[in-house]
Design a protein around this motif. Sequence first.
Motif, PDB file in Angstrom:
ATOM      1  N   ASP A  69      -7.067  16.954 -35.582  1.00 54.94           N
ATOM      2  CA  ASP A  69      -6.023  17.904 -36.128  1.00 54.94           C
ATOM      3  C   ASP A  69      -4.920  18.224 -34.593  1.00 54.94           C
ATOM      4  N   ASP A  70      -5.913  17.098 -33.238  1.00 61.74           N
ATOM      5  CA  ASP A  70      -4.947  17.378 -32.197  1.00 61.74           C
ATOM      6  C   ASP A  70      -5.125  16.429 -31.692  1.00 61.74           C
ATOM      7  N   ALA A  71      -4.316  15.474 -32.417  1.00 68.44           N
ATOM      8  CA  ALA A  71      -4.383  14.381 -32.330  1.00 68.44           C
ATOM      9  C   ALA A  71      -2.647  14.535 -31.885  1.00 68.44           C
ATOM     10  N   GLY A  72      -2.006  15.766 -31.765  1.00 67.09           N
ATOM     11  CA  GLY A  72      -0.328  15.470 -31.640  1.00 67.09           C
ATOM     12  C   GLY A  72      -0.236  15.709 -29.922  1.00 67.09           C
ATOM     13  N   GLU A  73      -1.632  16.354 -28.913  1.00 68.04           N
ATOM     14  CA  GLU A  73      -1.658  16.465 -28.528  1.00 68.04           C
ATOM     15  C   GLU A  73      -2.590  15.703 -26.871  1.00 68.04           C
ATOM     16  N   VAL A  74      -3.307  15.376 -27.735  1.00 69.36           N
ATOM     17  CA  VAL A  74      -4.371  14.343 -26.963  1.00 69.36           C
ATOM     18  C   VAL A  74      -3.580  12.314 -26.796  1.00 69.36           C
ATOM     19  N   LEU A  75      -2.397  12.019 -27.689  1.00 59.64           N
ATOM     20  CA  LEU A  75      -2.082  11.296 -27.753  1.00 59.64           C
ATOM     21  C   LEU A  75      -1.311  11.493 -26.560  1.00 59.64           C
ATOM     22  N   PRO A  76      -0.146  12.316 -26.414  1.00 59.72           N
ATOM     23  CA  PRO A  76       0.284  12.201 -25.277  1.00 59.72           C
ATOM     24  C   PRO A  76      -0.400  12.122 -23.428  1.00 59.72           C
ATOM     25  N   GLN A  77      -0.999  12.129 -23.749  1.00 61.87           N
ATOM     26  CA  GLN A  77      -2.422  12.498 -21.959  1.00 61.87           C
ATOM     27  C   GLN A  77      -2.852  11.099 -22.243  1.00 61.87           C
ATOM     28  N   PHE A  78      -3.089  10.764 -23.387  1.00 59.12           N
ATOM     29  CA  PHE A  78      -3.896   8.907 -22.926  1.00 59.12           C
ATOM     30  C   PHE A  78      -2.149   8.784 -23.265  1.00 59.12           C
ATOM     31  N   LEU A  79      -0.946   8.834 -23.251  1.00 58.99           N
ATOM     32  CA  LEU A  79       0.046   8.308 -22.712  1.00 58.99           C
ATOM     33  C   LEU A  79       0.256   7.874 -21.722  1.00 58.99           C
ATOM     34  N   GLN A  80      -0.077   9.420 -20.688  1.00 62.30           N
ATOM     35  CA  GLN A  80       0.536   9.601 -19.771  1.00 62.30           C
ATOM     36  C   GLN A  80      -0.133   8.896 -18.666  1.00 62.30           C
TER      37      GLN A  80
END
Length: 402
Positions: free
Chosen positions: A148-159
């Motif tokens: 459920d942390d995908a919404g915040e972790v995905l943009p971190q990997f994208l960054q």
Amino acid sequence: MRQFVRLSLWCVVLPLMLAANAQAVVLEGVGHASIHNEDLATARAEARNAAMRDLALQYEAQVSTRDTMENGVLTESSIRLASSARARNVKVIDEHRIGNLMRVTVRGEISAGQASCGGGDAGRLRKRVAVAGFPLLHPEQARVGRIDDAGEVLPQFLQQGLRETGNLQVLSASTSRLFPDLLNAPSLQQGNNRLTNVIQVAREMGAQFVVTGVIRDLGVADPTAWGTSVLDKVQRGIGVADMRRRFAVDLVVLDGFSGSPVYQQRFETAAVWTADVGSSTGFGSEGFRKTQYGKAVAGVLGDMTQAVTEALACQPFMTRITRVDGQLVTLASGATAGLRPGDELHLYRSARYFDSLGGTPELSDSQMTVTLNNVHPDFSNGKMPSIGGQVNIQRDDIAIIW
């Protein structure tokens, strides 16, 4: 003392223009990969990557060779092969196993990549990009595997991926949620042609662009396959249960000055989810990355990073004017963006009308330029030919390098 004469011979880069033109062409690429320990997922991913490279190199390739000689003896020889092609709508059209070899054939639309921008002055500058959160459209789908942390972790990997390119200044806004209506986002526009509060976020962070999106799908193909009964466990163990999991995300790149989208695309994949039932893996954790599903998602994140980089490569460099004092103009960007003394930027007036104060600002060419003479890390200043009041250049107007 023995003297060495060292000579490096660089061959002129040879373009292989096999199919390159301004229009996209449809091509097929073939890739192979060895299968180790019956790990079909990894072999499939490697073969697909090889097929993508084959696809790109068919469109446009550059070959460069380097030979190093000492005292007339060739001591080193290397060949470099590269492509600047851009692939869209790529699909796997054939996949089969031949012994311990996986063969994958892909088909896609190929067009010129970043090299097609022509190398303008803006190409050497690092544009500021804020990466916001990617909320989940269906949060309940994240219960399996507790991701459920995908919404915040995905943009971190994208960054992280965007920073590694070295072409952008990347700012983190992963906790910001820009879309009140996830079902229609990111296509929902308010009546004034502005997407949600993008302009406000971009202004607060000093960003020229905002990258965000919505995670559309994290669901498993068969929810009943993840039961806790003995039968469920047996079926998973012998491979009878359908253990596939989907991943779909809408990506959008928004202009921070107008709020308008400059690029958007949906990215999708699916793979077997092999994490144990009830395990707390977390999106992007070590346990997550070891699953076949995690590896497939990592590939999609790489595609997203490349898409953002290419979408912004041909965009002009824009920055806000923070102060005008007579002929002196101060800008909100400096050395960290690649600006240097002597750079010339075109000045544009930014105007809104009383009947649409919340709408997209309209830019008009003032026919003025500013030449920088002082460049600091986060700001710079220089002089324009006329006094600001005479040509109506003021704070919040825009300076642009094309």
